[in-house]
Design a protein around this motif. Sequence first.
Motif, PDB file in Angstrom:
ATOM      1  N   GLY A  55      22.287 -34.676  47.020  1.00 27.07           N
ATOM      2  CA  GLY A  55      20.860 -34.292  46.014  1.00 27.07           C
ATOM      3  C   GLY A  55      19.771 -34.026  47.067  1.00 27.07           C
ATOM      4  O   GLY A  55      18.845 -33.522  45.970  1.00 27.07           O
ATOM      5  N   CYS A  81      22.908 -37.182  38.359  1.00 26.84           N
ATOM      6  CA  CYS A  81      23.938 -35.764  38.174  1.00 26.84           C
ATOM      7  C   CYS A  81      23.604 -35.825  39.936  1.00 26.84           C
ATOM      8  O   CYS A  81      23.537 -34.658  40.395  1.00 26.84           O
ATOM      9  CB  CYS A  81      22.743 -35.009  37.676  1.00 26.84           C
ATOM     10  N   PHE A  82      24.402 -36.833  40.989  1.00 30.83           N
ATOM     11  CA  PHE A  82      24.055 -36.820  41.469  1.00 30.83           C
ATOM     12  C   PHE A  82      24.599 -37.888  42.603  1.00 30.83           C
ATOM     13  O   PHE A  82      25.007 -38.759  42.223  1.00 30.83           O
ATOM     14  CB  PHE A  82      22.563 -37.004  43.358  1.00 30.83           C
ATOM     15  N   SER A 120      29.603 -34.376  42.369  1.00 29.70           N
ATOM     16  CA  SER A 120      28.381 -33.720  42.713  1.00 29.70           C
ATOM     17  C   SER A 120      28.336 -33.064  44.521  1.00 29.70           C
ATOM     18  O   SER A 120      27.169 -32.436  44.735  1.00 29.70           O
ATOM     19  CB  SER A 120      27.190 -33.966  42.752  1.00 29.70           C
ATOM     20  N   THR A 143      26.015 -29.266  39.411  1.00 27.78           N
ATOM     21  CA  THR A 143      26.233 -30.051  38.560  1.00 27.78           C
ATOM     22  C   THR A 143      26.429 -29.171  37.632  1.00 27.78           C
ATOM     23  O   THR A 143      27.179 -28.603  37.156  1.00 27.78           O
ATOM     24  CB  THR A 143      25.544 -31.308  38.434  1.00 27.78           C
ATOM     25  N   HIS A 148      27.356 -25.747  37.284  1.00 21.32           N
ATOM     26  CA  HIS A 148      28.938 -25.252  38.775  1.00 21.32           C
ATOM     27  C   HIS A 148      30.096 -24.135  37.897  1.00 21.32           C
ATOM     28  O   HIS A 148      30.319 -24.060  36.642  1.00 21.32           O
ATOM     29  CB  HIS A 148      29.853 -27.011  38.360  1.00 21.32           C
ATOM     30  N   TRP A 166      29.581 -32.954  33.872  1.00 20.66           N
ATOM     31  CA  TRP A 166      27.785 -33.577  33.727  1.00 20.66           C
ATOM     32  C   TRP A 166      27.399 -33.077  32.586  1.00 20.66           C
ATOM     33  O   TRP A 166      26.073 -33.723  31.941  1.00 20.66           O
ATOM     34  CB  TRP A 166      27.022 -32.656  34.978  1.00 20.66           C
ATOM     35  N   VAL A 204      18.279 -31.845  37.932  1.00 18.54           N
ATOM     36  CA  VAL A 204      19.877 -31.536  38.985  1.00 18.54           C
ATOM     37  C   VAL A 204      20.007 -30.860  39.922  1.00 18.54           C
ATOM     38  O   VAL A 204      19.012 -30.178  40.013  1.00 18.54           O
ATOM     39  CB  VAL A 204      20.956 -30.896  38.288  1.00 18.54           C
ATOM     40  N   ASP A 219      21.205 -28.634  42.011  1.00 14.96           N
ATOM     41  CA  ASP A 219      22.211 -27.156  42.200  1.00 14.96           C
ATOM     42  C   ASP A 219      20.999 -26.411  42.921  1.00 14.96           C
ATOM     43  O   ASP A 219      19.894 -25.762  42.894  1.00 14.96           O
ATOM     44  CB  ASP A 219      22.213 -26.825  40.613  1.00 14.96           C
TER      45      ASP A 219
END
Length: 420
Positions: A58, A136-137, A142, A147, A150, A159, A187, A189
Motif C-alpha cells: 500500500g 486495507c493493505f 490487496s 481494494t 477492485h 473489503w 485505501v 487503490d
Amino acid sequence: MTQSNIELNYEAAKQQYAQYGIDVDKALEKLAQIKISMHCWQGDDVRGFLNRDQELTGGISVTGSYPGAARTPDELRADLEKAFALIPGKHKVNLHAIYADTNEKVELDQLEPKHFQGWVNWAKEQGLGLDFNPTCFSHENSKDGFTLSHPDPEIRKFWIDHCKASRKIGAYFGEQLGQTCVTNVWVPDGFKDTPVDRMAPRKRLKESLDEVFEEPLNPAHNLDAVESKLFGLGSEAYVVGSHEFYMGYGIQNNKLICLDAGHFHPTEVISNKLSSLALFSDGILLHVSRPMRWDSDHVVVLDDELIDIGRELVRHDLLGTTHIGLDFFDASINRVAAWVIGTRNTIKALLKAMLEPVDALKQAELEGDYTTRLALTEEFKTYPFGAIWDYYCAKQGVPVREEWIAQVKQYEREVLTKRG
C-alpha cells in the motif's frame, strides 16, 4: 528547574501576555480539554498482530531497526503508557484493524468488537479514548493495489465487509468509553502507470463506500472519515481516492474529511485548506505528520507548518469540530521517544496559537494596518511561550523540558533492549 522558578517565570510571562488581553490560565484550561489521537503503529512499525509476517504494502515503508519494537498487544500498551506518562493531558489511541488483541485466527472481514476487548478494558483503566481504521493493505486481497475499487466483485465485497465490521467496532469503542470514536477509511487503490479509464475505479469506489456507510450509526459513538492521497509507491500515476473525490464524497454524505499532511503536493500545506473546508464540511480529521520528502512520515517537529495548523484551528475556532490525530513511523530512533516528541510538539503548537493576540491582529488587518499585523506577529515569536509550557507540564504532572529523555532512556535499558 525548581517548582518555584517555574511558577515565578510563569507569573512574569502571564503579565506580558495579559497586556494584550490574553488570559493564560483560561488558555491552559482549554488546552487540557483537547485530545490528540496518538497512533499505535509507531510502536511496532505498522506490523500489527493479525498478519505479523505479511509484507507491508500500500505504499507503506518503515526504515530503521532500532531495538525494542512491540511484539504483543501487552508490550504495545506498556509502551503507550510510558509515552502518555510523559505527555501532558488525557488523550486517545488510534488503532488499525490489524492490532486486534485475540488468539483466534480471524480474517479482516470477520472482525468483531470482542477481538478488541483487551484494548477497551485497557482504555477504560487509563481514561483514554480509542479511534479506529480498517486495514486495507498488507493482505492477499490487496496485493494488486486495489481494494474497495477492485474490478473483482468478490474482492470488493471482502473489503466492503471489512469496513462495515470496522465501523461497528468503532461504534462499540465509543459506546463503551463514552468518547466518540473516529473511524477513518483510507485505501491505497491506484495505478503505477497512466490509466485509460479514470472514471470506472472511482465509480466502483463510490458505490463501495455507499454500501459501507449504508447502516446508520449513533454519531455520539462513531464518526466516519474518508482520507485522500495524491500518489503512493505503486500508484504514482493515479490514485482512485484523490482529494477531489473525497472532498466531494465527504461533503455530499456528511463524512469527516481527513487531511493528511503528507498526502499532497510537496509544496502544498494542509493549514491553508482548513478555513475553506470548514465552511462546507461537518468536521475535519487531521493526520499530522512531517513530509520531509512528500509522504515520508517523519516525527512531527515544531516547524512552521505545525505552528500554522495550530494557528488556523485556534484563530477560526475550529477545535470543536476538528479531530487531531498523528501519523508517522520512524524505526531509526526510540519509538517511545518518537511518540513523546511528536505529541508534545502538537500540543505546543496549539498552546502557542492560543497565546497570540488574535483579536488585535484581526482588527489591524481589517483596518488595513498591515504594518502592525506583521510587526505584532513577529514580536510574539519571542514572547515567553516556553515559561507557559513549562508550567503546563508541571501542572499536568509530566516532566518539564528535556527531563523526559532520561525516563525514556531508562525504559529502554530496563524494557526495550530485553525484547531481543
